[in-house]
Design a protein around this motif. Structure first.
Motif, PDB file in Angstrom:
ATOM      1  N   SER A  49       0.815  -1.219   0.000  1.00 34.34           N
ATOM      2  CA  SER A  49       0.000   0.000   0.000  1.00 34.34           C
ATOM      3  C   SER A  49       0.843   1.260   0.000  1.00 34.34           C
ATOM      4  N   VAL A  89      -4.360   0.863  -3.245  1.00 36.01           N
ATOM      5  CA  VAL A  89      -5.342  -0.045  -2.652  1.00 36.01           C
ATOM      6  C   VAL A  89      -5.443  -1.278  -3.534  1.00 36.01           C
ATOM      7  N   THR A 145      -6.642  -1.617   2.096  1.00 30.92           N
ATOM      8  CA  THR A 145      -6.150  -0.236   2.012  1.00 30.92           C
ATOM      9  C   THR A 145      -4.907   0.075   2.824  1.00 30.92           C
ATOM     10  N   THR A 173      -3.635   3.858   3.594  1.00 32.08           N
ATOM     11  CA  THR A 173      -3.826   4.883   2.577  1.00 32.08           C
ATOM     12  C   THR A 173      -5.243   5.449   2.679  1.00 32.08           C
TER      13      THR A 173
END
Length: 271
Positions: free
Chosen positions: A114, A177, A192, A195
């Protein structure tokens, strides 16, 4: 030579006889150097002090953490699909228990990350499972342990058929993502890291330039994140830590959280 691991962020450096003078990840304003100063450890030392923690998050999704918690305490996620397995984000420890369980599930076909705070010991994991490491070109400068296994990509990449990693920016220029359409019983899941971070009230998410130093993002970047996520269909969001999961209505949670964030930046208060 050991590949030293930063005690504060958990990111592994290139091999060297002696520890580096500092960790570039931690001296950046998005992270921090620990209050006791720069400290280093090694994979062997970690294996003697800690163990992998493995949890089934849902069918086809294995959480991989470290117990006791180390560095920033994240957990990785192994997504298993009929077309191959993807390790999303990484941890600093690879021990026999994790190696055996991942091998039992078919190994790793690609490692996707990520953002740099979660790079951890990704090269160690890639070497163990003969896997490529997919890192966005925008974050090339943050690679701390160079490897021929690194593959750079631009705006999106399909690590195995059926999974998509999309660059959304924000926390880092290459912040990304992973979209798993088959997740959440076929309603779709978005992985995710942080982020897009799942907050304590798990009906909401948030976005920051720096989480530990509480530096917010600007309105244009928030709008960009929402715009880049909008085409992805998902009901569930898996953040970067145990329990940080938006169980239902994840896409709406991103939209309303962005609206709330932007309203506070404009100085608006709830009625």
């Amino acid at each position: 030579m050991p590949a030293w691991i930063c005690w504060t962020c958990g990111v592994q450096q290139a091999e060297s006889d002696t520890p580096p003078a500092s960790c570039p990840i931690c001296t950046d304003e998005r992270q921090y150097v620990g209050w006791e100063g720069q400290r280093w450890t090694t994979m062997a030392e970690l294996a003697g002090e800690r163990a992998s923690e493995l949890r089934e998050e849902e069918p086809g999704l294995l959480g991989i953490g470290t117990q006791p918690s180390f560095a920033i305490g994240q957990r990785a996620l192994l997504v298993s699909t009929p077309n191959g397995n993807v390790l999303w984000d990484c941890v600093s420890l690879l021990d026999d228990a994790a190696r055996a369980e991942v091998a039992r599930r078919g190994g790793i076909d690609a490692i996707c990350l990520s953002h740099p705070h979660f790079y951890a010991a990704c090269v160690e994991w890639a070497d163990a499972f003969d896997a490529p490491i997919l890192i966005p070109e925008a974050d090339r400068q943050w690679i701390q342990r160079p490897s021929d296994r690194v593959r750079l990509w631009q705006d999106s990449v399909e690590p195995v058929p059926g999974l998509t990693v999309a660059r959304i920016g924000g926390h880092f220029d290459g912040a990304a993502v992973l979209h798993w359409p088959a997740g959440a019983e076929g309603r779709g899941a978005l992985l995710t890291g942080d982020t897009v971070t799942v907050v304590q009230d798990r009906d909401w998410v948030s976005f920051m330039w720096s989480f530990p130093n509480l530096i917010p993002l600007d309105p244009a970047t928030i709008n960009q994140i929402v715009e880049r996520i909008a085409p992805l269909e998902f009901d569930r969001i898996y953040g970067g830590w145990w329990g940080r999961v938006v169980i239902h209505d994840g896409a709406a949670a991103v939209r309303r959280s962005a609206d709330r964030y932007l309203a506070r930046l404009r100085g608006e208060r709830p009625a």
